[in-house]
Motif scaffolding. Structure first.
Motif, PDB file in Angstrom:
ATOM      1  N   ARG A 185       0.838  -1.218   0.000  1.00  0.00           N
ATOM      2  CA  ARG A 185       0.000   0.000   0.000  1.00  0.00           C
ATOM      3  C   ARG A 185       0.861   1.252   0.000  1.00  0.00           C
ATOM      4  O   ARG A 185       0.553   2.224  -0.677  1.00  0.00           O
ATOM      5  CB  ARG A 185      -0.897   0.020   1.235  1.00  0.00           C
ATOM      6  CG  ARG A 185      -1.997  -0.968   1.157  1.00  0.00           C
ATOM      7  CD  ARG A 185      -2.953  -0.748   2.305  1.00  0.00           C
ATOM      8  NE  ARG A 185      -3.888  -1.840   2.354  1.00  0.00           N
ATOM      9  CZ  ARG A 185      -4.455  -2.292   3.446  1.00  0.00           C
ATOM     10  NH1 ARG A 185      -4.197  -1.724   4.601  1.00  0.00           N
ATOM     11  NH2 ARG A 185      -5.293  -3.277   3.387  1.00  0.00           N
ATOM     12  N   GLN A 194      -3.985  -1.609  -4.672  1.00  0.00           N
ATOM     13  CA  GLN A 194      -3.717  -1.387  -3.233  1.00  0.00           C
ATOM     14  C   GLN A 194      -3.632   0.109  -2.891  1.00  0.00           C
ATOM     15  O   GLN A 194      -3.324   0.462  -1.759  1.00  0.00           O
ATOM     16  CB  GLN A 194      -2.379  -2.041  -2.843  1.00  0.00           C
ATOM     17  CG  GLN A 194      -2.366  -3.524  -2.960  1.00  0.00           C
ATOM     18  CD  GLN A 194      -2.986  -4.186  -1.735  1.00  0.00           C
ATOM     19  OE1 GLN A 194      -3.778  -3.588  -1.019  1.00  0.00           O
ATOM     20  NE2 GLN A 194      -2.629  -5.427  -1.508  1.00  0.00           N
ATOM     21  N   ARG A 195      -3.852   0.952  -3.886  1.00  0.00           N
ATOM     22  CA  ARG A 195      -3.716   2.403  -3.658  1.00  0.00           C
ATOM     23  C   ARG A 195      -4.711   2.866  -2.583  1.00  0.00           C
ATOM     24  O   ARG A 195      -5.906   2.551  -2.655  1.00  0.00           O
ATOM     25  CB  ARG A 195      -3.992   3.119  -4.982  1.00  0.00           C
ATOM     26  CG  ARG A 195      -3.950   4.630  -4.902  1.00  0.00           C
ATOM     27  CD  ARG A 195      -2.662   5.164  -5.404  1.00  0.00           C
ATOM     28  NE  ARG A 195      -2.773   6.589  -5.666  1.00  0.00           N
ATOM     29  CZ  ARG A 195      -1.760   7.420  -5.602  1.00  0.00           C
ATOM     30  NH1 ARG A 195      -0.553   6.974  -5.303  1.00  0.00           N
ATOM     31  NH2 ARG A 195      -1.920   8.694  -5.864  1.00  0.00           N
ATOM     32  N   CYS A 196      -4.207   3.601  -1.596  1.00  0.00           N
ATOM     33  CA  CYS A 196      -5.060   4.055  -0.489  1.00  0.00           C
ATOM     34  C   CYS A 196      -4.461   5.316   0.128  1.00  0.00           C
ATOM     35  O   CYS A 196      -3.474   5.854  -0.382  1.00  0.00           O
ATOM     36  CB  CYS A 196      -5.182   2.954   0.557  1.00  0.00           C
ATOM     37  SG  CYS A 196      -3.620   2.598   1.356  1.00  0.00           S
ATOM     38  N   ARG A 197      -5.054   5.729   1.252  1.00  0.00           N
ATOM     39  CA  ARG A 197      -4.580   6.935   1.936  1.00  0.00           C
ATOM     40  C   ARG A 197      -3.076   6.838   2.242  1.00  0.00           C
ATOM     41  O   ARG A 197      -2.328   7.787   2.044  1.00  0.00           O
ATOM     42  CB  ARG A 197      -5.371   7.082   3.245  1.00  0.00           C
ATOM     43  CG  ARG A 197      -4.839   8.138   4.177  1.00  0.00           C
ATOM     44  CD  ARG A 197      -5.658   8.200   5.440  1.00  0.00           C
ATOM     45  NE  ARG A 197      -5.365   7.106   6.339  1.00  0.00           N
ATOM     46  CZ  ARG A 197      -4.794   7.224   7.538  1.00  0.00           C
ATOM     47  NH1 ARG A 197      -4.466   8.405   7.985  1.00  0.00           N
ATOM     48  NH2 ARG A 197      -4.566   6.182   8.295  1.00  0.00           N
ATOM     49  N   ARG A 252      -7.968  11.216   3.628  1.00  0.00           N
ATOM     50  CA  ARG A 252      -8.713  10.185   4.369  1.00  0.00           C
ATOM     51  C   ARG A 252     -10.177  10.162   3.943  1.00  0.00           C
ATOM     52  O   ARG A 252     -10.752   9.115   3.658  1.00  0.00           O
ATOM     53  CB  ARG A 252      -8.610  10.452   5.870  1.00  0.00           C
ATOM     54  CG  ARG A 252      -9.232   9.322   6.658  1.00  0.00           C
ATOM     55  CD  ARG A 252      -9.661   9.645   8.081  1.00  0.00           C
ATOM     56  NE  ARG A 252      -8.687  10.362   8.861  1.00  0.00           N
ATOM     57  CZ  ARG A 252      -8.906  11.595   9.321  1.00  0.00           C
ATOM     58  NH1 ARG A 252     -10.046  12.205   9.065  1.00  0.00           N
ATOM     59  NH2 ARG A 252      -7.990  12.207  10.025  1.00  0.00           N
ATOM     60  N   PHE A 255     -10.751   8.759   0.431  1.00  0.00           N
ATOM     61  CA  PHE A 255     -10.615   7.295   0.351  1.00  0.00           C
ATOM     62  C   PHE A 255     -11.627   6.568   1.241  1.00  0.00           C
ATOM     63  O   PHE A 255     -11.627   5.337   1.273  1.00  0.00           O
ATOM     64  CB  PHE A 255      -9.197   6.862   0.724  1.00  0.00           C
ATOM     65  CG  PHE A 255      -8.259   6.859  -0.461  1.00  0.00           C
ATOM     66  CD1 PHE A 255      -8.307   5.842  -1.404  1.00  0.00           C
ATOM     67  CD2 PHE A 255      -7.340   7.877  -0.643  1.00  0.00           C
ATOM     68  CE1 PHE A 255      -7.453   5.840  -2.501  1.00  0.00           C
ATOM     69  CE2 PHE A 255      -6.482   7.886  -1.738  1.00  0.00           C
ATOM     70  CZ  PHE A 255      -6.546   6.859  -2.672  1.00  0.00           C
ATOM     71  N   SER A 256     -12.462   7.336   1.975  1.00  0.00           N
ATOM     72  CA  SER A 256     -13.374   6.660   2.907  1.00  0.00           C
ATOM     73  C   SER A 256     -14.435   5.863   2.164  1.00  0.00           C
ATOM     74  O   SER A 256     -15.072   4.980   2.732  1.00  0.00           O
ATOM     75  CB  SER A 256     -14.004   7.665   3.867  1.00  0.00           C
ATOM     76  OG  SER A 256     -14.836   8.546   3.132  1.00  0.00           O
ATOM     77  N   ARG A 258     -13.955   4.026  -0.947  1.00  0.00           N
ATOM     78  CA  ARG A 258     -12.941   3.654  -1.923  1.00  0.00           C
ATOM     79  C   ARG A 258     -13.500   3.218  -3.271  1.00  0.00           C
ATOM     80  O   ARG A 258     -12.952   3.537  -4.319  1.00  0.00           O
ATOM     81  CB  ARG A 258     -12.099   2.530  -1.309  1.00  0.00           C
ATOM     82  CG  ARG A 258     -10.738   2.470  -1.879  1.00  0.00           C
ATOM     83  CD  ARG A 258      -9.863   1.428  -1.297  1.00  0.00           C
ATOM     84  NE  ARG A 258      -8.633   1.445  -2.064  1.00  0.00           N
ATOM     85  CZ  ARG A 258      -8.506   0.875  -3.237  1.00  0.00           C
ATOM     86  NH1 ARG A 258      -9.514   0.212  -3.750  1.00  0.00           N
ATOM     87  NH2 ARG A 258      -7.378   0.978  -3.905  1.00  0.00           N
ATOM     88  N   PHE A 295      -8.738   5.761  -6.309  1.00  0.00           N
ATOM     89  CA  PHE A 295      -7.449   5.174  -6.722  1.00  0.00           C
ATOM     90  C   PHE A 295      -7.000   5.678  -8.094  1.00  0.00           C
ATOM     91  O   PHE A 295      -5.884   5.384  -8.537  1.00  0.00           O
ATOM     92  CB  PHE A 295      -7.522   3.637  -6.697  1.00  0.00           C
ATOM     93  CG  PHE A 295      -8.486   3.059  -7.703  1.00  0.00           C
ATOM     94  CD1 PHE A 295      -9.820   2.918  -7.383  1.00  0.00           C
ATOM     95  CD2 PHE A 295      -8.049   2.680  -8.958  1.00  0.00           C
ATOM     96  CE1 PHE A 295     -10.721   2.398  -8.315  1.00  0.00           C
ATOM     97  CE2 PHE A 295      -8.933   2.157  -9.891  1.00  0.00           C
ATOM     98  CZ  PHE A 295     -10.282   2.027  -9.572  1.00  0.00           C
TER      99      PHE A 295
END
Ligand code: SAM
Length: 338
Positions: A185, A194-197, A252, A255-256, A258, A295
């Motif tokens: 990540r 896997q892209r996230c905050r 955040r 991405f909440s 997603r 993402f």
């Protein structure tokens, strides 16, 4: 052809193997401290090699445990080693190593929690370089306890953003292990599943390099997951040049949700009655298509969204402290009371 320069090595006198040290001092691994010991010298050396040349460097190791990585660090001729270990059962085995290299390497053994330790106080002032210069001769290395690794990296990113702690000395590099999924990540680029905050935050302040995996089978006891080794080098200039807390909040919330259009998450930055209007205005100012999914947003685009959000809260300061999560918790409490 010039001969390759031979790596500098400090020879340690014969010491009991890590396996014997664990037996000798009865160091049963404690699950609550995420203790998984790396036994294989080849893999231990591979982690330390990932940090590059550390000869004459100040090296801070997080969670040395019985000292497998510590020995490998010392053999590379650092100037000073700072060991921060929470479990005092390891002190005798670390003292054994410090004793074996006295007069060659200065070793500080600190019994304490990495989340509460001010590392900077142990770093000599003369190791300092300018932020815009090459990184200073200081490295943070650790086979991190899983229980603190994500909290620690977020905390360190905030310190990097403020050039505090070990980053008051310049762009101090890190070579760290994480659960494989967390490491992926951290390094995940735009469009990666896997892209996230964590990806956006790590890559906003650092150059993140996923080095290699280590199978869980290499540890004692064997954890349920494999491990990823990552190096992080702070960037001279972050991509989003705004305060850490603001960036963290915007990223955040986006991405909440997603899997949804990113504007859905962005709406939660604002109170319910103005949510749709404000989020749309923010996306228009940032020139981002509202149907983009989180993402699919590059860090440069997050920069535009964060700057637009910053403009909006300057104009409407009442939105700055709006906290969707607190509202939700508040609502839940009310429902429970009824
Ligand atoms: N470096 C050793 C190795 O590679 O075999 C041990 C690594 S083990 C995964 C993590 C180590 O971090 C343990 O020695 C544990 O006691 C220590 N630790 C756990 N929580 C800690 C904390 N909050 N601060 C400092 N050390 C901690």
């Amino acid at each position: 052809m010039a001969a390759a320069k031979k790596a500098f090595q400090i020879r340690l006198p014969p010491l009991p193997s890590i396996k014997d040290v664990i037996k000798l001092y009865k160091l049963r691994a404690l699950r609550e401290l995420s203790q998984n010991f790396l036994m294989e010298p080849r893999l231990i050396d591979k982690i330390v090699n990932a940090a590059g040349n550390i000869e004459n460097h100040v090296v801070c190791e997080v969670g040395p445990g019985p000292g497998g990585i510590t020995r490998s660090i010392i053999q590379r001729g650092p100037r000073k080693v700072i060991l921060i270990e929470k479990d005092r059962r390891f002190t005798p085995s670390l003292e054994l190593i410090a004793d074996a290299c006295k007069n060659k390497v200065d070793v500080d053994i600190i019994t304490g929690d990495i989340l509460k330790t001010n590392i900077a106080q142990y770093i000599p002032e003369d190791a300092k370089t300018d932020w815009l210069d090459s990184p200073p001769p200081i490295n943070l290395i650790g086979n991190l306890p899983f229980s603190v690794s994500t909290i620690l990296i977020i905390r360190w990113l905030e310190m990097i953003s403020k050039q505090e702690g070990p980053w008051a000395f310049g762009r101090t590099r890190m070579t760290l292990t994480f659960q494989k999924e967390v490491a992926e990540r951290m390094a995940a680029r735009i469009l990666h599943d896997q892209r996230c905050r964590l990806s956006v935050m790590c890559q906003n302040w650092c150059n993140v390099n996923y080095k290699f995996d280590i199978s869980g089978a290499a540890f004692l006891p064997k954890p349920d997951v494999d491990v990823g080794v990552v190096t992080l080098t702070p960037l001279k200039h972050p991509i989003i040049k705004l305060p850490f807390k603001l960036v963290e909040k915007v990223v955040r919330q986006i991405f909440s949700m997603r899997q949804k259009y990113s504007i859905r998450g962005a709406q939660t930055l604002f109170p319910e009655d103005v949510r749709e209007e404000m989020a749309l205005r923010m996306y228009k100012m940032a020139e981002i298509d509202p149907v983009t999914r989180p993402f699919q947003i590059a860090n440069m685009e997050f920069a535009r969204i964060c700057h637009a959000y910053n403009e909006i809260i300057k104009k409407y300061p009442e939105f700055e402290h709006y906290d969707y999560r607190a509202q939700k918790v508040g609502k839940k409490v009310v429902v429970q009371e009824v």
